[in-house]
Design an enzyme around this catalytic site. Structure first.
Site, PDB file in Angstrom:
ATOM      1  N   GLU A  54      -1.227   0.945  11.408  1.00  0.00           N
ATOM      2  CA  GLU A  54      -0.055   0.090  11.599  1.00  0.00           C
ATOM      3  C   GLU A  54      -0.465  -1.341  11.855  1.00  0.00           C
ATOM      4  O   GLU A  54       0.120  -2.281  11.307  1.00  0.00           O
ATOM      5  CB  GLU A  54       0.789   0.618  12.765  1.00  0.00           C
ATOM      6  CG  GLU A  54       1.844   1.608  12.337  1.00  0.00           C
ATOM      7  CD  GLU A  54       2.826   1.027  11.330  1.00  0.00           C
ATOM      8  OE1 GLU A  54       2.605   1.245  10.114  1.00  0.00           O
ATOM      9  OE2 GLU A  54       3.786   0.378  11.745  1.00  0.00           O
ATOM     10  N   HIS A  76      -2.896   1.112  -2.712  1.00  0.00           N
ATOM     11  CA  HIS A  76      -1.900   1.365  -3.757  1.00  0.00           C
ATOM     12  C   HIS A  76      -1.575   0.091  -4.527  1.00  0.00           C
ATOM     13  O   HIS A  76      -1.248   0.138  -5.711  1.00  0.00           O
ATOM     14  CB  HIS A  76      -0.626   1.951  -3.132  1.00  0.00           C
ATOM     15  CG  HIS A  76      -0.889   3.139  -2.254  1.00  0.00           C
ATOM     16  ND1 HIS A  76      -0.397   3.276  -0.977  1.00  0.00           N
ATOM     17  CD2 HIS A  76      -1.659   4.239  -2.462  1.00  0.00           C
ATOM     18  CE1 HIS A  76      -0.832   4.416  -0.458  1.00  0.00           C
ATOM     19  NE2 HIS A  76      -1.600   5.011  -1.329  1.00  0.00           N
TER      20      HIS A  76
HETATM   21  N1  H2B Z   1      -1.376   1.287   2.463  1.00  0.00           N
HETATM   22  C1  H2B Z   1      -2.198   1.561   1.448  1.00  0.00           C
HETATM   23  N2  H2B Z   1      -3.106   2.534   1.557  1.00  0.00           N
HETATM   24  N3  H2B Z   1      -2.151   0.836   0.322  1.00  0.00           N
HETATM   25  C2  H2B Z   1      -1.293  -0.175   0.147  1.00  0.00           C
HETATM   26  O1  H2B Z   1      -1.293  -0.807  -0.913  1.00  0.00           O
HETATM   27  C3  H2B Z   1      -0.409  -0.472   1.213  1.00  0.00           C
HETATM   28  C4  H2B Z   1      -0.473   0.327   2.399  1.00  0.00           C
HETATM   29  N4  H2B Z   1       0.451  -1.469   1.146  1.00  0.00           N
HETATM   30  N5  H2B Z   1       0.376   0.098   3.415  1.00  0.00           N
HETATM   31  C5  H2B Z   1       1.212  -1.919   2.256  1.00  0.00           C
HETATM   32  C6  H2B Z   1       1.457  -0.867   3.301  1.00  0.00           C
HETATM   33  C7  H2B Z   1       2.471  -2.557   1.695  1.00  0.00           C
HETATM   34  O2  H2B Z   1       3.262  -1.585   1.058  1.00  0.00           O
HETATM   35  C8  H2B Z   1       3.286  -3.288   2.738  1.00  0.00           C
HETATM   36  C9  H2B Z   1       4.554  -3.848   2.165  1.00  0.00           C
HETATM   37  O3  H2B Z   1       2.502  -4.304   3.264  1.00  0.00           O
END
Ligand code: H2B
Length: 99
Positions: A54, A76
């Site tokens: 977080e 991601h």
């Molecule tokens: N976690 C992971 N593992 N990959 C991401 O690309 C990612 C995430 N993006 N957590 C973040 C949140 C994004 O969606 C937010 C909007 O910052």
């Protein structure tokens, strides 16, 4: 929001810096398995990882059975369909600091 995907050289450096992690998903992720005394210890670890995730706004994919926690880190938002990035290196570093 797009995040720069690691080059093969950056990925090699990541694995060298974090030898307990291994490549997964055709090089698009890293994974590490943790084992604890019991479920309570595993859950405590997962709680601490959740707080780190977080704080870093970067979240692991994980699987837990009793005292075993399997973590997969990938971004991601990297590359076309996800991949490794500095965000994974930073979270791996922080998780390694917990154990
Ligand atoms: N976690 C992971 N593992 N990959 C991401 O690309 C990612 C995430 N993006 N957590 C973040 C949140 C994004 O969606 C937010 C909007 O910052």
């Amino acid at each position: 929001m797009s995040v720069p995907e690691f080059t093969p050289e950056q990925t090699a450096d990541l694995l060298k810096a974090h030898p307990d992690w291994s490549l997964a998903r055709d090089g698009k992720a890293i994974a590490r398995t943790f084992r604890f005394k019991d479920f309570s210890e595993a859950w405590g670890f997962m709680n601490r990882v959740a707080l780190l995730a977080e704080a870093q706004d970067h979240h692991p994919e994980w699987f837990n059975v009793y005292n075993r926690v399997e973590l997969t880190l990938t971004t991601h938002d990297a590359g076309e369909t996800g991949g490794l990035s500095a965000r994974d290196a930073r979270l791996a570093q922080a998780i390694d600091g917990l154990v």
